[in-house]
Design a protein around this motif. Sequence first.
Motif, PDB file in Angstrom:
ATOM      1  N   GLU A 100       0.824  -1.120  -0.079  1.00  0.00           N
ATOM      2  CA  GLU A 100      -0.022  -0.070   0.123  1.00  0.00           C
ATOM      3  C   GLU A 100       0.904   1.344   0.101  1.00  0.00           C
ATOM      4  OE1 GLU A 100      -3.783  -1.092   2.568  1.00  0.00           O
ATOM      5  OE2 GLU A 100      -1.975  -1.533   3.659  1.00  0.00           O
ATOM      6  N   PHE A 101       1.885   1.188   0.968  1.00  0.00           N
ATOM      7  CA  PHE A 101       3.041   2.533   0.860  1.00  0.00           C
ATOM      8  C   PHE A 101       3.503   2.602  -0.399  1.00  0.00           C
ATOM      9  CE2 PHE A 101       3.242   1.781   5.488  1.00  0.00           C
ATOM     10  CZ  PHE A 101       2.863   2.793   6.017  1.00  0.00           C
ATOM     11  N   TYR A 102       3.756   1.504  -1.169  1.00  0.00           N
ATOM     12  CA  TYR A 102       4.571   1.645  -2.588  1.00  0.00           C
ATOM     13  C   TYR A 102       3.686   2.310  -3.605  1.00  0.00           C
ATOM     14  CZ  TYR A 102       6.850   0.491  -6.930  1.00  0.00           C
ATOM     15  OH  TYR A 102       7.568   0.746  -8.081  1.00  0.00           O
ATOM     16  N   ASN A 103       2.576   1.729  -3.605  1.00  0.00           N
ATOM     17  CA  ASN A 103       1.514   2.279  -4.417  1.00  0.00           C
ATOM     18  C   ASN A 103       1.301   3.622  -4.359  1.00  0.00           C
ATOM     19  OD1 ASN A 103       0.850  -0.279  -5.946  1.00  0.00           O
ATOM     20  ND2 ASN A 103      -0.782  -0.612  -4.570  1.00  0.00           N
ATOM     21  N   ILE A 104       1.324   4.364  -3.332  1.00  0.00           N
ATOM     22  CA  ILE A 104       1.008   5.822  -2.867  1.00  0.00           C
ATOM     23  C   ILE A 104       2.379   6.352  -3.563  1.00  0.00           C
ATOM     24  CG2 ILE A 104       1.176   7.547  -1.219  1.00  0.00           C
ATOM     25  CD1 ILE A 104      -0.519   5.582   0.505  1.00  0.00           C
ATOM     26  N   LEU A 105       3.494   5.837  -3.374  1.00  0.00           N
ATOM     27  CA  LEU A 105       4.669   6.662  -3.610  1.00  0.00           C
ATOM     28  C   LEU A 105       5.061   6.205  -5.225  1.00  0.00           C
ATOM     29  CD1 LEU A 105       7.313   5.195  -1.125  1.00  0.00           C
ATOM     30  CD2 LEU A 105       6.515   7.568  -1.255  1.00  0.00           C
ATOM     31  N   SER A 106       4.481   5.276  -5.884  1.00  0.00           N
ATOM     32  CA  SER A 106       4.631   5.049  -7.210  1.00  0.00           C
ATOM     33  C   SER A 106       3.655   6.331  -7.965  1.00  0.00           C
ATOM     34  CB  SER A 106       3.972   3.719  -7.627  1.00  0.00           C
ATOM     35  OG  SER A 106       4.039   3.537  -9.003  1.00  0.00           O
ATOM     36  N   LYS A 107       2.541   6.426  -7.589  1.00  0.00           N
ATOM     37  CA  LYS A 107       1.581   7.577  -7.978  1.00  0.00           C
ATOM     38  C   LYS A 107       2.016   8.756  -7.840  1.00  0.00           C
ATOM     39  CE  LYS A 107      -2.560   4.777  -7.626  1.00  0.00           C
ATOM     40  NZ  LYS A 107      -3.833   4.663  -6.923  1.00  0.00           N
ATOM     41  N   GLU A 115       8.779   1.116 -14.526  1.00  0.00           N
ATOM     42  CA  GLU A 115       9.140   1.551 -13.359  1.00  0.00           C
ATOM     43  C   GLU A 115       8.270   1.080 -12.081  1.00  0.00           C
ATOM     44  OE1 GLU A 115      10.881   5.875 -15.328  1.00  0.00           O
ATOM     45  OE2 GLU A 115       9.177   5.647 -14.154  1.00  0.00           O
ATOM     46  N   HIS A 116       7.022   1.236 -12.235  1.00  0.00           N
ATOM     47  CA  HIS A 116       6.230   0.523 -11.350  1.00  0.00           C
ATOM     48  C   HIS A 116       6.542  -1.092 -10.946  1.00  0.00           C
ATOM     49  CE1 HIS A 116       2.727   0.350  -8.625  1.00  0.00           C
ATOM     50  NE2 HIS A 116       2.428  -0.782  -9.340  1.00  0.00           N
ATOM     51  N   ALA A 145      10.890   2.203  -3.999  1.00  0.00           N
ATOM     52  CA  ALA A 145      10.884   3.506  -4.691  1.00  0.00           C
ATOM     53  C   ALA A 145      12.225   4.042  -5.188  1.00  0.00           C
ATOM     54  CB  ALA A 145       9.891   4.530  -3.917  1.00  0.00           C
ATOM     55  N   TYR A 146      13.282   4.154  -3.925  1.00  0.00           N
ATOM     56  CA  TYR A 146      14.577   4.704  -4.135  1.00  0.00           C
ATOM     57  C   TYR A 146      15.471   3.856  -5.148  1.00  0.00           C
ATOM     58  CZ  TYR A 146      19.296   5.882  -2.625  1.00  0.00           C
ATOM     59  OH  TYR A 146      20.684   6.368  -2.404  1.00  0.00           O
TER      60      TYR A 146
END
Length: 216
Positions: A100-107, A115-116, A145-146
Amino acid sequence: LVDWLFEVHYRFHLKRKTLFQTIFIIDLFLSKKIIEKVKFQLLGIASLLIACKENEIFYPQIIEFVNITDNAYTVKELLNMEIYVLRSLNFEIFTSTSEEFYNILSKAFNFNRQEHFLGEYFLDSALIDYQILQYNSSVIAAACAYIVMKFSGLDGYKDLYSKRIILDENPQKAIKDCARYLCFLVKNLSNSDLKAVRDKYSSEEYCKVATLCGEQ
């Protein structure tokens, strides 16, 4: 167990959130209880059933969960394990997952499709490694994400160091340490018997990001 569950999850076409909650339930349960190795698969499939009931609109029938284990257990054993897990955890089975955290950062950072998926590859790889539990979910997501941003030459990765994003006293150190560990983990996946994650992300559907990592 997690590698096998990854294959089961993919075969049943379940939501990614379901997989991550399943692993969370297993980890949390094993932090409180000790069970025989012979019952590990039963624990895994019971945790998946619990996560399905929370996240899926439609999910496989209980007999399908039993069949996927080659009938190693009965329906009654599966239901008894489900009850045991829920009672052991006092029904406290919910958390904000790294997915869930990653989806937020990806957007937020406007990752393109490749990349996603690259970040997802690192994120999913983290599921099969027990040592990753030393990092909290937000740090794991930010580390993925980094890696994506550094790999793709994207600017703005320093924005990840904000304490408003990462729940850690030293976000920069935590993210970099976690990213190094993830890179080491993924680099060695090709030598591992755990193939499910790499096989998935080597497909055209996921832009062959696993192959891309191997070429760099």
